[in-house]
Design an enzyme around this catalytic site. Structure first.
Site, PDB file in Angstrom:
ATOM      1  N   ASN A 131      -2.579  -4.310   5.816  1.00  0.00           N
ATOM      2  CA  ASN A 131      -2.128  -5.501   6.523  1.00  0.00           C
ATOM      3  C   ASN A 131      -2.953  -5.744   7.778  1.00  0.00           C
ATOM      4  O   ASN A 131      -3.461  -4.806   8.388  1.00  0.00           O
ATOM      5  CB  ASN A 131      -0.635  -5.363   6.882  1.00  0.00           C
ATOM      6  CG  ASN A 131       0.222  -5.212   5.638  1.00  0.00           C
ATOM      7  OD1 ASN A 131      -0.214  -5.567   4.548  1.00  0.00           O
ATOM      8  ND2 ASN A 131       1.402  -4.665   5.797  1.00  0.00           N
ATOM      9  N   SER A 161       1.077  -4.631  -4.146  1.00  0.00           N
ATOM     10  CA  SER A 161       1.017  -4.951  -5.579  1.00  0.00           C
ATOM     11  C   SER A 161      -0.030  -4.090  -6.278  1.00  0.00           C
ATOM     12  O   SER A 161      -0.199  -4.168  -7.490  1.00  0.00           O
ATOM     13  CB  SER A 161       0.673  -6.434  -5.767  1.00  0.00           C
ATOM     14  OG  SER A 161      -0.570  -6.723  -5.138  1.00  0.00           O
ATOM     15  N   ALA A 170      11.604  -2.234   1.207  1.00  0.00           N
ATOM     16  CA  ALA A 170      11.078  -1.159   2.071  1.00  0.00           C
ATOM     17  C   ALA A 170      11.916  -1.028   3.340  1.00  0.00           C
ATOM     18  O   ALA A 170      12.080   0.079   3.874  1.00  0.00           O
ATOM     19  CB  ALA A 170       9.623  -1.475   2.440  1.00  0.00           C
ATOM     20  N   ASN A 175       8.483  -0.064  -3.606  1.00  0.00           N
ATOM     21  CA  ASN A 175       8.081  -1.459  -3.783  1.00  0.00           C
ATOM     22  C   ASN A 175       9.242  -2.220  -4.406  1.00  0.00           C
ATOM     23  O   ASN A 175      10.083  -1.640  -5.095  1.00  0.00           O
ATOM     24  CB  ASN A 175       6.834  -1.550  -4.686  1.00  0.00           C
ATOM     25  CG  ASN A 175       6.049  -2.827  -4.454  1.00  0.00           C
ATOM     26  OD1 ASN A 175       5.608  -3.123  -3.356  1.00  0.00           O
ATOM     27  ND2 ASN A 175       5.926  -3.632  -5.515  1.00  0.00           N
ATOM     28  N   HIS A 177      -8.221  -3.242   6.538  1.00  0.00           N
ATOM     29  CA  HIS A 177      -8.754  -4.599   6.310  1.00  0.00           C
ATOM     30  C   HIS A 177      -8.922  -5.350   7.613  1.00  0.00           C
ATOM     31  O   HIS A 177      -9.050  -6.575   7.615  1.00  0.00           O
ATOM     32  CB  HIS A 177      -7.829  -5.387   5.379  1.00  0.00           C
ATOM     33  CG  HIS A 177      -7.794  -4.834   3.984  1.00  0.00           C
ATOM     34  ND1 HIS A 177      -6.737  -5.059   3.132  1.00  0.00           N
ATOM     35  CD2 HIS A 177      -8.662  -4.062   3.300  1.00  0.00           C
ATOM     36  CE1 HIS A 177      -6.971  -4.441   1.983  1.00  0.00           C
ATOM     37  NE2 HIS A 177      -8.133  -3.826   2.055  1.00  0.00           N
ATOM     38  N   CYS A 212     -23.287 -15.759  22.985  1.00  0.00           N
ATOM     39  CA  CYS A 212     -24.447 -16.479  22.407  1.00  0.00           C
ATOM     40  C   CYS A 212     -24.093 -17.883  21.942  1.00  0.00           C
ATOM     41  O   CYS A 212     -24.956 -18.642  21.477  1.00  0.00           O
ATOM     42  CB  CYS A 212     -25.016 -15.686  21.223  1.00  0.00           C
ATOM     43  SG  CYS A 212     -23.984 -15.739  19.740  1.00  0.00           S
ATOM     44  N   GLY A 257       5.039  -1.292  -0.527  1.00  0.00           N
ATOM     45  CA  GLY A 257       4.939  -2.744  -0.355  1.00  0.00           C
ATOM     46  C   GLY A 257       3.586  -3.316  -0.714  1.00  0.00           C
ATOM     47  O   GLY A 257       3.096  -4.229  -0.048  1.00  0.00           O
TER      48      GLY A 257
HETATM   49  C1  BV8 Z   1     -14.943  -4.167  -1.578  1.00  0.00           C
HETATM   50  C2  BV8 Z   1      -7.878  -9.142   4.838  1.00  0.00           C
HETATM   51  C3  BV8 Z   1     -17.150  -3.643  -2.209  1.00  0.00           C
HETATM   52  C4  BV8 Z   1      -8.058 -10.619   4.829  1.00  0.00           C
HETATM   53  C5  BV8 Z   1      -7.720  -8.441   2.502  1.00  0.00           C
HETATM   54  C6  BV8 Z   1     -13.056  -3.188  -8.292  1.00  0.00           C
HETATM   55  C7  BV8 Z   1     -12.304  -3.760  -9.290  1.00  0.00           C
HETATM   56  C8  BV8 Z   1     -11.836  -5.081  -9.184  1.00  0.00           C
HETATM   57  C9  BV8 Z   1     -12.128  -5.847  -8.038  1.00  0.00           C
HETATM   58  C10 BV8 Z   1     -12.876  -5.277  -7.061  1.00  0.00           C
HETATM   59  C11 BV8 Z   1     -13.343  -3.967  -7.173  1.00  0.00           C
HETATM   60  N1  BV8 Z   1     -14.041  -3.670  -6.050  1.00  0.00           N
HETATM   61  C12 BV8 Z   1     -14.073  -4.753  -5.236  1.00  0.00           C
HETATM   62  C13 BV8 Z   1     -13.364  -5.749  -5.828  1.00  0.00           C
HETATM   63  C14 BV8 Z   1     -13.163  -7.097  -5.296  1.00  0.00           C
HETATM   64  C15 BV8 Z   1     -11.993  -7.154  -4.321  1.00  0.00           C
HETATM   65  C16 BV8 Z   1     -10.700  -6.991  -5.054  1.00  0.00           C
HETATM   66  O1  BV8 Z   1     -10.087  -5.931  -5.022  1.00  0.00           O
HETATM   67  N2  BV8 Z   1     -10.242  -8.082  -5.653  1.00  0.00           N
HETATM   68  C17 BV8 Z   1      -8.944  -8.065  -6.309  1.00  0.00           C
HETATM   69  C18 BV8 Z   1      -8.156  -9.330  -5.967  1.00  0.00           C
HETATM   70  C19 BV8 Z   1      -9.168  -7.930  -7.811  1.00  0.00           C
HETATM   71  N3  BV8 Z   1     -12.097  -6.152  -3.278  1.00  0.00           N
HETATM   72  C20 BV8 Z   1     -12.912  -6.373  -2.225  1.00  0.00           C
HETATM   73  O2  BV8 Z   1     -13.633  -7.341  -2.158  1.00  0.00           O
HETATM   74  C21 BV8 Z   1     -12.913  -5.351  -1.116  1.00  0.00           C
HETATM   75  N4  BV8 Z   1     -14.279  -5.023  -0.817  1.00  0.00           N
HETATM   76  O3  BV8 Z   1     -14.467  -3.515  -2.442  1.00  0.00           O
HETATM   77  O4  BV8 Z   1     -16.261  -4.157  -1.239  1.00  0.00           O
HETATM   78  C22 BV8 Z   1     -18.482  -3.867  -1.635  1.00  0.00           C
HETATM   79  C23 BV8 Z   1     -19.282  -2.761  -1.389  1.00  0.00           C
HETATM   80  C24 BV8 Z   1     -20.551  -2.976  -0.905  1.00  0.00           C
HETATM   81  C25 BV8 Z   1     -21.015  -4.285  -0.615  1.00  0.00           C
HETATM   82  C26 BV8 Z   1     -20.171  -5.376  -0.846  1.00  0.00           C
HETATM   83  C27 BV8 Z   1     -18.891  -5.189  -1.357  1.00  0.00           C
HETATM   84  C28 BV8 Z   1     -12.289  -5.910   0.148  1.00  0.00           C
HETATM   85  C29 BV8 Z   1     -10.829  -6.171  -0.063  1.00  0.00           C
HETATM   86  C30 BV8 Z   1     -10.182  -6.601   1.252  1.00  0.00           C
HETATM   87  C31 BV8 Z   1      -9.746  -8.045   1.161  1.00  0.00           C
HETATM   88  N5  BV8 Z   1      -9.028  -8.436   2.382  1.00  0.00           N
HETATM   89  N6  BV8 Z   1      -7.110  -8.767   3.646  1.00  0.00           N
HETATM   90  C32 BV8 Z   1      -6.775 -11.330   5.134  1.00  0.00           C
HETATM   91  O5  BV8 Z   1      -5.683 -10.719   5.117  1.00  0.00           O
HETATM   92  O6  BV8 Z   1      -6.863 -12.533   5.402  1.00  0.00           O
HETATM   93  S1  BV8 Z   1      -6.766  -7.956   1.195  1.00  0.00           S
HETATM   94  C33 BV8 Z   1      -5.248  -8.717   1.228  1.00  0.00           C
HETATM   95  O7  BV8 Z   1      -4.599  -8.278   0.032  1.00  0.00           O
HETATM   96  C34 BV8 Z   1      -4.305  -8.313   2.336  1.00  0.00           C
HETATM   97  O8  BV8 Z   1      -4.837  -7.393   3.245  1.00  0.00           O
HETATM   98  C35 BV8 Z   1      -3.153  -7.661   1.573  1.00  0.00           C
HETATM   99  O9  BV8 Z   1      -2.513  -6.671   2.282  1.00  0.00           O
HETATM  100  C36 BV8 Z   1      -3.929  -7.107   0.453  1.00  0.00           C
HETATM  101  C37 BV8 Z   1      -3.285  -6.520  -0.719  1.00  0.00           C
HETATM  102  O10 BV8 Z   1      -2.213  -7.313  -1.119  1.00  0.00           O
HETATM  103  P1  BV8 Z   1      -0.772  -6.630  -0.974  1.00  0.00           P
HETATM  104  O11 BV8 Z   1      -0.691  -6.045   0.394  1.00  0.00           O
HETATM  105  O12 BV8 Z   1      -0.552  -5.719  -2.091  1.00  0.00           O
HETATM  106  O13 BV8 Z   1       0.174  -7.870  -0.999  1.00  0.00           O
HETATM  107  P2  BV8 Z   1       0.760  -8.607  -2.305  1.00  0.00           P
HETATM  108  O14 BV8 Z   1       1.352  -9.890  -1.822  1.00  0.00           O
HETATM  109  O15 BV8 Z   1      -0.268  -8.612  -3.378  1.00  0.00           O
HETATM  110  O16 BV8 Z   1       1.930  -7.627  -2.787  1.00  0.00           O
HETATM  111  C38 BV8 Z   1       3.052  -7.417  -1.973  1.00  0.00           C
HETATM  112  C39 BV8 Z   1       3.938  -6.462  -2.735  1.00  0.00           C
HETATM  113  O17 BV8 Z   1       5.072  -6.177  -1.925  1.00  0.00           O
HETATM  114  C40 BV8 Z   1       4.466  -7.036  -4.051  1.00  0.00           C
HETATM  115  O18 BV8 Z   1       4.296  -6.067  -5.063  1.00  0.00           O
HETATM  116  C41 BV8 Z   1       5.961  -7.276  -3.781  1.00  0.00           C
HETATM  117  O19 BV8 Z   1       6.753  -7.016  -4.896  1.00  0.00           O
HETATM  118  C42 BV8 Z   1       6.234  -6.253  -2.714  1.00  0.00           C
HETATM  119  N7  BV8 Z   1       7.323  -6.615  -1.798  1.00  0.00           N
HETATM  120  C43 BV8 Z   1       7.654  -7.850  -1.337  1.00  0.00           C
HETATM  121  N8  BV8 Z   1       8.666  -7.733  -0.457  1.00  0.00           N
HETATM  122  C44 BV8 Z   1       8.970  -6.405  -0.368  1.00  0.00           C
HETATM  123  C45 BV8 Z   1       8.114  -5.685  -1.222  1.00  0.00           C
HETATM  124  N9  BV8 Z   1       8.162  -4.350  -1.358  1.00  0.00           N
HETATM  125  C46 BV8 Z   1       9.091  -3.695  -0.632  1.00  0.00           C
HETATM  126  N10 BV8 Z   1       9.955  -4.311   0.213  1.00  0.00           N
HETATM  127  C47 BV8 Z   1       9.918  -5.651   0.364  1.00  0.00           C
HETATM  128  N11 BV8 Z   1      10.784  -6.250   1.222  1.00  0.00           N
HETATM  129 ZN    ZN Z   2     -22.446 -14.118  19.783  1.00  0.00          ZN
END
Ligand code: BV8
Ligand code: ZN
Length: 243
Positions: free
Chosen positions: A102, A188, A230, A212, A119, A149, A186
């Protein structure tokens, strides 16, 4: 589930090496929209379509509008019992580490100190050209400029397609490799590399626990799956931890 919760609770406390990974679900009960939930949409855009360098390059004003909207929304949110329970666990356990996906800063506001924001943070901004970077909680202009800059600033977060900070990833891998217990809370379990931390923990012999609202692609990997809010489960685990 009571039996499983008590079994997990018995594994915490003392000098156990506990690593916790959190995602947007721990902030949901604070009113912060999750990334992929129903409330994850913003003006018909999906967060993951805007949290990308190409989106920022093409539409910097739209992406900054998205981040300024999130900063304003999160500023009015408070840490919830899930955040507070994790901060309490840290105070009870000397070998506790929190790794969060987060960027909302709510873990820090809840008192977590031994924490890695893998992140980045909504409250960090940095220059797109020079090395200027700062923490900034103010209302930013539509297109904030670097004071050094003059070029455009960007949010201090890791966008999709961008690498994590090497030191952050190294620390996460190193600590997960030594963990006795790994909690995934928390999330996915869709975003890499965070989604692979559970398998890494398992490969190194840690007990793995998912907390979760619903099952995830990692549920099958877990030794324990506590499905529910959570904000209810974590305080139960933190209450009266084994010394
Ligand atoms: C990288 C900052 C490599 C920005 C974020 C391998 C395989 C497949 C894809 C990839 C791979 N390697 C890289 C990728 C691509 C990509 C990726 O993973 N894509 C996905 C979508 C397939 N990954 C990347 O690009 C990463 N970089 O690997 O770099 C590289 C190496 C060298 C050179 C170049 C590149 C970077 C990933 C970071 C992205 N930035 N955030 C911003 O926030 O604006 S990620 C973003 O998603 C948030 O940070 C968030 O936290 C995160 C994950 O989502 P979740 O936290 O899980 O949230 P979500 O809504 O999905 O789920 C919430 C869950 O909570 C649900 O399950 C729900 O049921 C549950 N819930 C709800 N309420 C409750 C609860 N549980 C309990 N209690 C509750 N009350
Ligand atoms: Zn600058």
């Amino acid at each position: 589930m009571l039996g499983e919760l008590e079994m997990v609770k018995a594994m915490l406390g003392g000098d156990r090496r506990v690593v916790v990974l959190t995602g947007a679900g721990v902030s949901a009960e604070s009113g912060v929209p999750t990334f992929r939930g129903r409330d994850g949409l913003w003006k018909r855009h999906r967060a993951e379509d805007l949290a990308r360098p190409d989106a920022f390059a093409a539409h910097p004003e739209l992406v900054w509008e998205f981040y300024n909207w999130r900063r304003g929304l999160v500023r009015d949110c408070e840490p919830n019992p899930a955040h507070l329970a994790l901060a309490a666990m840290e105070r009870q356990m000397p070998n506790f580490l929190l790794i969060t996906q987060n960027v909302d800063g709510l873990h820090a506001r809840a008192g977590s100190l031994r924490m890695v924001e893998m992140h980045g943070s909504l409250w960090q901004v940095r220059c797109t050209v020079c090395t200027h970077a700062r923490e900034d909680f103010t209302d930013l202009p539509d297109l904030p400029e670097c004071p050094v800059c003059g070029h455009l600033l960007r949010p201090g977060v890791v966008w999709f397609g961008e690498p994590l900070t090497p030191g952050v990833l190294r620390l996460a891998i190193e600590q997960i490799g030594k963990a006795d217990v790994f909690l995934s809370v928390g999330t996915s379990s869709l975003v890499q590399p965070a989604a692979s931390f559970c398998q890494l923990a398992k490969d190194h012999g840690a007990v793995t626990v998912e907390i979760n609202r619903e099952p995830t692609p990692n549920t099958g990997l877990m030794d324990f799956a506590l499905h529910g809010p959570a904000g209810e489960i974590l305080p139960e685990l933190a209450a009266g931890l084994a010394e």
